[in-house]
Each structure stands twice: as C-alpha cells, then as structure tokens.
Design a protein around this motif. Structure first.
Motif, PDB file in Angstrom:
ATOM      1  N   ASP A  31      12.309  76.400  89.627  1.00  0.00           N
ATOM      2  CA  ASP A  31      13.438  75.483  89.797  1.00  0.00           C
ATOM      3  C   ASP A  31      13.919  75.489  91.243  1.00  0.00           C
ATOM      4  N   SER A  32      14.915  74.671  91.530  1.00  0.00           N
ATOM      5  CA  SER A  32      15.396  74.511  92.908  1.00  0.00           C
ATOM      6  C   SER A  32      16.067  75.763  93.456  1.00  0.00           C
ATOM      7  N   SER A  33      16.432  76.695  92.591  1.00  0.00           N
ATOM      8  CA  SER A  33      17.035  77.963  93.041  1.00  0.00           C
ATOM      9  C   SER A  33      15.996  79.051  93.261  1.00  0.00           C
TER      10      SER A  33
END
Length: 41
Positions: free
Chosen positions: A20-22
C-alpha cells in the motif's frame, strides 16, 4: 519470517502480494486461509 508453517510470519502456499501507499506489505496465504500484513519496519 518467511518460513513454512502456520505461525506469524510463516506461510503455507503464498499466492499474492501487495504493497500500500504507506509501505505495508500484504501476503495472501491460501492454505492458511489468511492475509498477513507486514509494516515497513
């Protein structure tokens, strides 16, 4: 982490992976019927 088995960080036929983006990593583990989440740390 990453060995065969049913414990945390272990897999029994991993079939998919996503990030994911994190930076969290998700691994679909077919025969353990779960998705494991790993933080960037």
């Amino acid at each position: 982490m990453g060995s065969s088995g049913t414990g945390d960080g272990q897999f029994n036929h991993p079939v998919g992976i996503a990030v994911d983006s994190s930076g969290n990593v998700y691994v679909a583990d077919e025969y353990n019927h779960r998705i494991q989440k790993f933080s960037p740390q």
